[in-house]
Design a protein around this motif. Structure first.
Motif, PDB file in Angstrom:
ATOM      1  N   HIS A 261     -11.898  29.856   3.499  1.00 28.54           N
ATOM      2  CA  HIS A 261     -11.088  29.049   4.399  1.00 28.54           C
ATOM      3  C   HIS A 261     -11.807  28.716   5.704  1.00 28.54           C
ATOM      4  O   HIS A 261     -11.391  27.790   6.408  1.00 28.54           O
ATOM      5  N   GLU A 528       0.388  35.882  -7.001  1.00 31.60           N
ATOM      6  CA  GLU A 528      -0.148  34.741  -7.742  1.00 31.60           C
ATOM      7  C   GLU A 528       0.430  34.702  -9.150  1.00 31.60           C
ATOM      8  O   GLU A 528       0.753  33.628  -9.676  1.00 31.60           O
ATOM      9  N   ARG A 540       6.527  33.637  -2.876  1.00 28.04           N
ATOM     10  CA  ARG A 540       6.514  33.464  -1.416  1.00 28.04           C
ATOM     11  C   ARG A 540       7.090  34.678  -0.712  1.00 28.04           C
ATOM     12  O   ARG A 540       6.600  35.103   0.341  1.00 28.04           O
ATOM     13  N   ASP A 584      -6.194  34.738   3.445  1.00 26.95           N
ATOM     14  CA  ASP A 584      -5.850  33.854   2.338  1.00 26.95           C
ATOM     15  C   ASP A 584      -4.337  33.679   2.229  1.00 26.95           C
ATOM     16  O   ASP A 584      -3.828  32.557   2.086  1.00 26.95           O
ATOM     17  N   ARG A 588      -1.984  30.316   2.987  1.00 26.83           N
ATOM     18  CA  ARG A 588      -1.020  29.842   1.996  1.00 26.83           C
ATOM     19  C   ARG A 588       0.381  29.778   2.589  1.00 26.83           C
ATOM     20  O   ARG A 588       1.124  28.802   2.351  1.00 26.83           O
ATOM     21  N   GLY A 591       0.995  26.700   4.895  1.00 25.77           N
ATOM     22  CA  GLY A 591       0.807  25.349   4.377  1.00 25.77           C
ATOM     23  C   GLY A 591       2.095  24.551   4.305  1.00 25.77           C
ATOM     24  O   GLY A 591       3.187  25.072   4.382  1.00 25.77           O
TER      25      GLY A 591
END
Length: 591
Positions: A261, A528, A540, A584, A588, A591
């Motif tokens: 990133h 994930e 989430r 990471d 996420r 976003g």
């Protein structure tokens, strides 16, 4: 001042809030030097492969005194310097030296190894006798008095009195008479500030509530960079300069996930090191380090082999070396870099390396010949102390099956993208076979995938039973049962989730490594898996809970107590993959 500088300075300011010289030592990207608190001052140690920090002391104690002779305590720590009362500061002068400087009159005391009668000490040199520092020494500018005396508990106290503008002491690894990298202390401080400025300029952008810890986690990744002289001075982002000084294959994958990133090229370098030393049959080594690689039990340090022999471990049997590697997440890590690096030739070679590694698992680690590869030793699982290894080896584990299915699926997808229909079909067929074998490991009465030791089902219920979610291909009835386990307080819904062993299991321990504590990498993989299995909101929620855990605990520790949310007692701090995966997940979530 450029338009970017306010944000860069803000990231450094945010990270500085966490720099306590204990959990977060003072260091520099690419340097082995660590500075931590000591009685009334600081200590200087080196980060070395397979050596305890207490065995790597260069300066046992460094203390500063003001013009009045009183101890000048630490008043502030920033990424680029440590400030002492009275205006004296400590910074780096390149990766192999420290510079301590100030104006006016002040004194510094160094307690170093060796006798005050030793001729080398009188000339400003001593011998730490470490791989990265066979010799060390000091030079001064502005010193008007030097005094040596024996320290009460061994070693020598070197007392240097200084006066004038920008007077300094430079402590360097190597020949003490070598020229200084910077002309003055102020120049050294400016150069160190530029190093950190350039690093923080790459800090990923995240939500305001995640910005402080993201900046610190980005500092952790920079602070954990070491160069590997035996590897052409390659840059390795190690798990921790406090205890884990090498590039572990699994860690490299997770660390690259966060680095991409802000510094995709450095992320690529981690994979290049992990992929750079396969055995002739395709196995990737467990560790790449200064002196070579760790790819089998023959490569273990002698002390480790002796300890294992005393414990009766077959891994220490010199007549039967056991391959040592890490779980097959290579394709997962490589896929994350696609589109960020413009180097088709490197990617082609990397995909070929991953494909050979995948073949190794099925050709050389299917130890009972049933089509399902096993872990030949706990070291290869990354879960060294998990209760799934309390029984006999080898262990067929659902996490390994899930990783192999995912890797074959990704290899099939890549093969299709380059027009290799035969390879795509081969990988796809094997993924289907492995999926069928994985489903046979499901225990419907217990509600989880059972690991098998030497072919026999194991009782322990651990988080590895949740990791096949990563495939995104499990039957709905199984996924529903896994969600029930995640929601059950007696299993995985502890106050701070996800524990690595179910709370109801007899082997659960809130503090013991891999027997209950929460690990950020396991949570990230489960999150994930939930997403690819069709449960985006549940994913989430777990991402947010994991971010909250790291914030609650005050930093990216190695692992966390699932009942209190605090750092587990024996966990390492400023841990590489926890920092990288926090970044990471924060990106996420923003976003």
């Amino acid at each position: 001042m450029t338009a970017a500088e306010p944000e860069v300075l803000s990231a450094a300011d945010r990270a500085a809030r966490f720099l306590d010289l204990e959990k977060a030592p003072f260091t520099l990207p690419g340097s082995r030097i660590l500075v931590q608190r000591a009685d009334g001052g600081v200590t200087m140690r080196l980060a070395e492969y397979e050596r305890r920090l207490d065995d790597c002391v260069v300066v046992r104690e460094l203390r500063v005194f003001g013009a009045d002779g009183r101890l000048a305590g630490l008043v502030d720590v920033r990424p680029e310097r440590i400030a002492f009362a009275g205006g004296v500061s400590l910074t780096f002068d390149g990766p192999d030296a420290l510079s301590i400087g100030g104006n006016g009159r002040w004194t510094i005391e160094l307690t170093v190894p060796g006798s005050a009668e030793h001729p080398a000490l009188e000339s400003g040199a001593w011998t730490p006798a470490l791989p990265s520092a066979p010799v060390a020494g000091w030079r001064t500018s502005g010193a008007d008095d030097v005094l040596l005396r024996d320290a009460p508990d061994g070693g020598t106290v070197v007392r240097l009195s200084l006066a004038g503008d920008d007077a300094r002491v430079r402590i360097a690894l190597g020949t003490p008479g070598a020229p200084a990298a910077a002309a003055s202390h102020s120049a050294a401080l400016a150069a160190t500030t530029r190093v950190w400025h350039d690093w923080f300029e790459r800090t990923p952008s995240v939500r305001p509530d995640l910005a402080d810890l993201t900046a610190f986690c980005w500092w952790v990744l920079g602070a954990n960079i070491v160069t590997l002289p035996g590897r052409g001075d390659a840059r390795a982002v190690v798990p921790s300069k406090i205890g884990y000084v090498g590039l572990w294959q699994w860690d490299a994958y997770f660390i690259a996930a966060g680095l991409r990133h802000g510094d995709p090229e450095l992320a690529r370098e981690q994979l290049a090191l992990a992929f750079g030393f396969p055995t002739p049959d395709g196995q990737l080594p467990d560790v790449v380090h200064d002196e070579g690689v760790l790819a089998s039990s023959d490569d273990l340090p002698p002390g480790d082999r002796d300890n294992l022999r005393r414990a009766g471990s077959a891994i220490a049997d010199p007549s039967a070396p056991i391959p040592l590697t890490k779980p097959p997440l290579a394709a997962w890590a490589l896929r994350a870099l696609e589109g960020l690096i413009d180097d088709p030739a490197w990617f082609d070679e990397a995909w070929q390396t991953v494909a050979r590694s995948q073949e190794w698992w099925f050709a050389h680690s299917d130890l009972d010949g049933d089509g399902m590869p096993e872990y030949g030793h706990p070291y290869s699982s990354g879960l060294d102390d998990s209760p799934v290894f309390d029984g006999e080896l080898p262990v067929a584990s659902p996490d390994l099956a899930g990783y192999l299915i995912l890797q074959d699926d990704l290899l099939a997808s890549h093969a299709r993208s380059v027009g290799d229909a035969a390879a795509a079909e081969r990988h796809a067929r094997r993924a289907e076979r492995t999926l069928a074998l994985l489903e046979d490991m499901w225990d419907d009465d217990a509600g989880f995938f059972r690991s098998r030791g030497a072919g026999r089902p194991l009782a322990a219920e651990t988080a590895v039973s949740l990791l096949p979610l990563l495939t995104g291909r499990l039957p709905g009835r199984i996924v529903s049962r896994m969600l029930e386990a995640l929601d059950d307080p007696d299993r995985f819904a502890t106050q701070w989730a996800v524990p690595t062993v179910a709370a109801r299991d007899a082997e659960f321990s809130a503090e013991r490594m891999w027997r209950g504590p929460v690990w950020v990498n396991v949570n990230a993989l489960i999150a994930e898996g939930l997403a690819v299995s069709g449960y985006a909101e549940r994913s989430r929620e777990l991402v947010e809970a994991t971010l909250a855990l790291v914030q609650h605990a005050g930093g990216p520790h190695e692992y966390f107590n699932p009942l209190t949310g605090e750092k587990a007692r024996t966990a390492t701090t400023s841990f590489g993959w926890s920092a990288a995966l926090y970044i990471d997940l924060a990106v996420r979530a923003s976003g």
